[in-house]
Design a protein around this motif. Structure first.
Motif, PDB file in Angstrom:
ATOM      1  N   GLY A   1       0.794  -1.216   0.000  1.00  0.00           N
ATOM      2  CA  GLY A   1       0.000   0.000   0.000  1.00  0.00           C
ATOM      3  C   GLY A   1       0.829   1.270   0.000  1.00  0.00           C
ATOM      4  N   LEU A   2       2.140   1.120  -0.052  1.00  0.00           N
ATOM      5  CA  LEU A   2       3.012   2.293  -0.062  1.00  0.00           C
ATOM      6  C   LEU A   2       3.038   2.935  -1.442  1.00  0.00           C
ATOM      7  CD1 LEU A   2       6.031   0.936   2.031  1.00  0.00           C
ATOM      8  CD2 LEU A   2       4.155   2.407   2.808  1.00  0.00           C
ATOM      9  N   ILE A   3       3.251   4.216  -1.457  1.00  0.00           N
ATOM     10  CA  ILE A   3       3.297   4.965  -2.712  1.00  0.00           C
ATOM     11  C   ILE A   3       4.744   5.072  -3.167  1.00  0.00           C
ATOM     12  CG2 ILE A   3       2.843   7.202  -3.792  1.00  0.00           C
ATOM     13  CD1 ILE A   3       0.571   7.562  -1.781  1.00  0.00           C
ATOM     14  N   LYS A   4       4.974   4.679  -4.382  1.00  0.00           N
ATOM     15  CA  LYS A   4       6.307   4.772  -4.973  1.00  0.00           C
ATOM     16  C   LYS A   4       6.285   5.847  -6.049  1.00  0.00           C
ATOM     17  CE  LYS A   4       9.992   2.120  -7.163  1.00  0.00           C
ATOM     18  NZ  LYS A   4      10.405   0.805  -7.718  1.00  0.00           N
ATOM     19  N   ALA A   5       6.998   6.917  -5.802  1.00  0.00           N
ATOM     20  CA  ALA A   5       7.022   8.048  -6.727  1.00  0.00           C
ATOM     21  C   ALA A   5       8.242   7.968  -7.628  1.00  0.00           C
ATOM     22  CB  ALA A   5       7.024   9.372  -5.958  1.00  0.00           C
ATOM     23  N   SER A   6       8.138   8.557  -8.811  1.00  0.00           N
ATOM     24  CA  SER A   6       9.247   8.567  -9.767  1.00  0.00           C
ATOM     25  C   SER A   6       9.162   9.831 -10.604  1.00  0.00           C
ATOM     26  CB  SER A   6       9.198   7.324 -10.669  1.00  0.00           C
ATOM     27  OG  SER A   6       7.978   7.303 -11.417  1.00  0.00           O
ATOM     28  N   GLY A   7      10.228  10.097 -11.322  1.00  0.00           N
ATOM     29  CA  GLY A   7      10.266  11.268 -12.185  1.00  0.00           C
ATOM     30  C   GLY A   7      11.439  12.171 -11.857  1.00  0.00           C
TER      31      GLY A   7
END
Length: 922
Positions: free
Chosen positions: A479-485
């Motif tokens: 349920g963790l959010i993995k951000a990228s960019g």
């Protein structure tokens, strides 16, 4: 003189004082003074001893005074009602003409109103509240420093150490009501944020104080200003030490209410504050021999007055009470009080005891004398003008162990310094070394990320047109959010550089769920404290900076437009004119004509034979000179100088013209279909912008009709619209910020180019809550990331190699030769030509005047003699023409107008009558 006499005072003053007060009333006038103190407190006990000694000392120094103060002491028992009852008793039954006290600000509020009504001066040396104003209560005199006087000194300390957040701890009543708002206002002026105000109830228990301290532990702020009475401050520090808040990283600043009594606090409290390494503000008392002598006598007297109490410490309140008595005694003497001092107001049928109190007739005069009286007291310069003690100097202490260290001073005129009367220096801090909590000498940062607190919420906006800048996925298992960019990589690299751990978690803000939502809404969530930080491709804008703080930008700034390009080969018939702009072409022609005229005039004035010809031949000669740089045909030096400079200009112009024309004829060029924003407006073209971007408002400000502005969401949508063009339902140009355009060109390199920038922008940054102490550290870390190879690698990862696309660069001008490019040579040629003709004219006029002067001084001669005088000219003419003599020694000359005729040939000569002469040459 009074201070000098006080040096001789010794133990016999007790006896002499008693004798002085036994003087008969027929010789002196009695002046009744009431004293209202909390006699059970340390301050009350210290003040009572000082007041008694002040009466004795004053009349020993002034034995001839006609007034004598008679004290009437009452105990308020630390109760506001009891203090009011004591004051009423003194006014009604003792006919007091002045009152010293009461001790608390809450007590003084009502008492000062009574003094104002019955014209009895009320002098308190402990009530510091701003609620007690001499403007509304003229008979109230504050014989102590106003609590607001220390606001600037505390602010200076905070500014010196660079702390950006402060939490005040105080009691919300009359005692602290005015101090904290003023402190907050002054802190805001130096950009220091007050995220929370800790208000402790006056009757708070240990459990309630501990609960409030735990709440403070969960916050980032570690700088606390304690503005509490000594009893409450004692509980605060004892509980703070128990829960671990007296440790490294914390900063405790206590106001003068605690600092002035630090020696009188309970040893357990002092021990707790010792670990706190607290800083304190206290009133500055100058050292003097008189003070030393008084201190010795005071300790001996105090032991007699309070034999059952622990040894008391003389504090600033004892000195102020001593000086207050001297001020009242001098005021009573100078006011010349009368025996009939009061007048009773008219009594009503059902009158109360208050209505029976008499109004003081001596009150106004006594008040006026007290306010005007200024002298050097034990506490320093004692000046009560304005209704309160004029305090302008404080000393800053560091509480270490059972003692205190003076680490510096604050003065209104000099600010903070290590010594008084020392101007500010260029050193980092003007205070001595401080022992901070944890016995550390390292200055605390002033804030910490609480280890037992919540993680920082970092908001990220997804659903934008460019997921390469920021995107996020939710892990289906955890349920963790993995951000990228790109924006995420820069942020995470900056966090790694920080010298401390920064726990955080990502929270998604989806812009696609609500069509009307924009980045303004996203940033506003930070102001609403839903996020601690907003990370993404957020443009730094003025309207957003009003409610959030931005870091430094991490991308290139500016707004440009991307337009299609077209291939073109120059086949214009008049292409040979295109390398030069009309301005340069016109300027060159004018300079050409001007230079020719100048050279012609120079040669004319120099008698060049090529000039004395028909007009068409002269024009040809002038053109020949200038066009072919024939400096050898110029006889004068100035003509040759002008020709050399003209030659230099032509050389530069011909080389540049040749290079520009060659490029136009041989190179195949890619030209943008639109070169300026004005061209789009003029032709009524359709333009595009990124959906949800503020660029839409910018285009409207530039003059675009709203019907001509189209939003686009993805690079493919933009590519399709540009491909169709404005006439086929598409757009002629797409306007957006430069980072977005570079990202678009990285995916669609062929067929498009960037034009601009057409508008200045601040770039992309991260948004923080107003006053967040992390903002500065993140900005410094961003500089580290963007100033090295890290940002290059991140951009290659998300944007690709920009060098592989030839059309990413900014399209600028056409490259034609302009007048400004050749301004230097043109000016040089013009100045040289003008200067030469001016000099030549001056020389010509001077020679002409000289010849006229010589002709006037010469006797007349015969025409034959005149011709003989010009035989040198004939010889010169022969050499030039190669003519030969037909007779050995005889020549025949004839004057015809201005010419000399020799065998049919004309020779220059002076004008004489037309005749023929046979002249035999020697």
């Amino acid at each position: 003189m009074a201070m000098a006499l006080r040096v001789t005072i010794s133990m016999f003053l007790v006896l002499s004082g008693a004798v002085a007060q036994s003087v008969t009333e027929s010789k002196v006038d009695k002046f009744d003074v009431g004293v209202v103190l909390d006699l059970g407190t340390t301050v009350g006990k210290v003040a009572r001893t000082s007041i008694t000694m002040a009466i004795e000392d004053f009349y020993t120094v002034h034995p001839n005074y006609k007034t004598r103060i008679v004290l009437h002491i009452r105990d308020s028992m630390s109760d506001d009602v009891q203090a009011a009852r004591a004051v009423l008793d003194l006014m009604e039954n003792c006919n007091v003409q002045a009152i010293i006290g009461p001790q608390k600000s809450s007590q003084a509020v009502f008492v000062s109103a009574l003094g104002n009504k019955y014209r009895v001066p009320i002098m308190s040396f402990t009530a510091t509240s701003n609620a007690l104003s001499s403007r509304s209560l003229p008979y109230f005199i504050r014989a102590t420093a106003n609590e607001s006087a220390q606001v600037n000194s505390i602010t200076s300390i905070i500014k010196t150490y660079g702390w950006k957040e402060v939490v005040p701890i105080y009691i919300g009543n009359y005692y602290s009501g005015g101090f904290v708002p003023q402190l907050v206002d002054v802190l805001e002026e130096i950009d220091v944020h007050v995220p929370y105000r800790s208000v402790i109830d006056q009757s708070a228990t240990n459990e309630e104080i501990t609960k409030e301290l735990y709440k403070l532990m969960t916050m980032q702020t570690r700088v606390f200003v304690v503005h509490l009475p000594p009893s409450m401050a004692s509980l605060l520090f004892i509980n703070a030490k128990e829960i671990g808040m007296i440790s490294e990283g914390y900063v405790w600043i206590v106001t003068d209410r605690v600092a002035n009594l630090i020696d009188s606090l309970n040893p357990s409290v002092v021990e707790a504050m010792n670990g706190a390494g607290a800083l304190g503000i206290e009133f500055y008392v100058p050292e003097s021999t008189q003070l030393d002598n008084f201190t010795i006598r005071w300790y001996m007297r105090s032991r007699n007055d309070h034999p059952n109490d622990p040894t008391l410490k003389l504090s600033i309140f004892g000195l102020w009470s001593y000086d207050t008595i001297w001020a009242v005694a001098q005021g009573a003497e100078k006011a010349k009080v009368t025996k009939t001092v009061n007048r009773r107001p008219p009594a009503s049928k059902n009158c109360t005891s208050m209505e029976m109190i008499e109004i003081s007739r001596n009150g106004p005069a006594v008040l006026n004398e007290i306010l005007q009286n200024k002298f050097e007291g034990l506490s320093g310069y004692f000046d009560l003008s304005g209704g309160q003690l004029q305090a302008s100097k404080f000393q800053i202490i560091n509480i270490v162990g059972q003692a205190r260290r003076v680490i510096g001073f604050w003065a209104a005129e000099d600010g903070i310094s290590q010594q008084l009367n020392q101007r500010r220096s260029n050193i980092t801090t003007n205070l001595k070394v401080v022992i901070w909590p944890g016995e550390s000498t390292n200055v605390p940062r002033g804030w910490e990320i609480p280890t037992n607190g919540k993680k920082l919420k970092v908001g990220i906006a997804i659903g934008g047109a460019y997921p390469s800048f920021i995107d996020a996925d939710v892990d289906s298992f955890t349920g963790l959010i993995k951000a990228s960019g790109l924006a995420i990589d820069v942020f995470e690299e900056a966090v790694k550089i920080l010298p401390y751990a920064l726990p955080y978690e990502y929270v998604v803000f989806n812009t696609t769920e609500n069509v009307s939502s924009s980045y303004d809404d996203f940033v506003y969530q930070v102001f609403l404290k839903k996020y601690d930080i907003a990370v993404g491709d957020i443009t730094i804008r003025y309207n957003r900076s009003l409610y959030v703080d931005f870091t430094l930008p991490y991308t290139e700034s500016g707004i440009a437009m991307v337009v299609p390009v077209k291939e073109s080969m120059n086949k214009d018939t008049w292409i040979f004119l295109k390398p030069m702009t009309p301005g340069l072409l016109f300027g060159t022609i004018v300079l050409f004509i001007y230079t020719g005229i100048v050279i012609w005039l120079l040669e004319l004035l120099g008698n060049n034979k090529n000039i004395h010809r028909p007009v068409p031949q002269q024009i040809a000669t002038m053109t020949f000179f200038v066009l072919f740089e024939e400096k050898n045909k110029g006889k004068r030096v100035m003509s040759r100088i002008v020709l050399v400079i003209w030659l230099f200009f032509l050389l530069v112009l011909k080389s540049s013209y040749t290079a520009s024309l060659t490029s136009m004829l041989t190179v195949q060029q890619l030209q943008p279909t639109v070169k300026t924003i004005e061209e789009l407006l003029k032709n009524g073209e359709y333009v595009g912008y990124g959906r949800g971007s503020y660029v839409k408002g910018l285009l409207e400000e530039l003059g675009f009709d709203i019907s001509k502005i189209k939003p686009h969401s993805t690079p493919e949508d933009i590519h399709d619209a540009l491909s169709r063009g404005s006439k086929n339902g598409g757009i002629a140009a797409f306007v957006d910020e430069i980072p977005y355009i570079k990202l678009f060109l990285a995916e669609h390199c062929n067929g498009y180019t960037m034009v601009g920038p057409i508008y200045k922008a601040a770039g992309f940054g991260y948004a923080f809550q107003k006053g967040s102490p992390i903002t500065g550290d993140i900005s410094q870390a961003i500089l580290n990331v963007t100033g090295g190879n890290t940002i290059i690698q991140i951009e290659k990862k998300w944007m690709g190699d920009q060098n592989n696309c030839q059309h990413v660069g900014i399209i600028s001008g056409s490259g034609r030769l302009t007048f400004d490019s050749f301004a230097g040579p043109i000016i040089a040629t013009g100045v040289a030509s003008t200067s030469s003709i001016v000099v030549a004219l001056i020389i010509y006029l001077c020679k002409k005047k000289q010849v006229e002067a010589e002709n006037c001084d010469t006797e007349p001669v015969s025409p034959a003699e005149e011709i003989i005088d010009h035989r040198d000219e004939v010889c010169q003419w022969q050499e030039e023409t190669g003519a030969r003599q037909t007779h050995d020694h005889t020549k025949k000359l004839m004057r015809n107008g201005s010419l000399v005729i020799y065998r049919g040939q004309r020779i220059p000569g002076p004008q004489i009558q037309q005749q023929e002469y046979d002249i035999t040459w020697p």
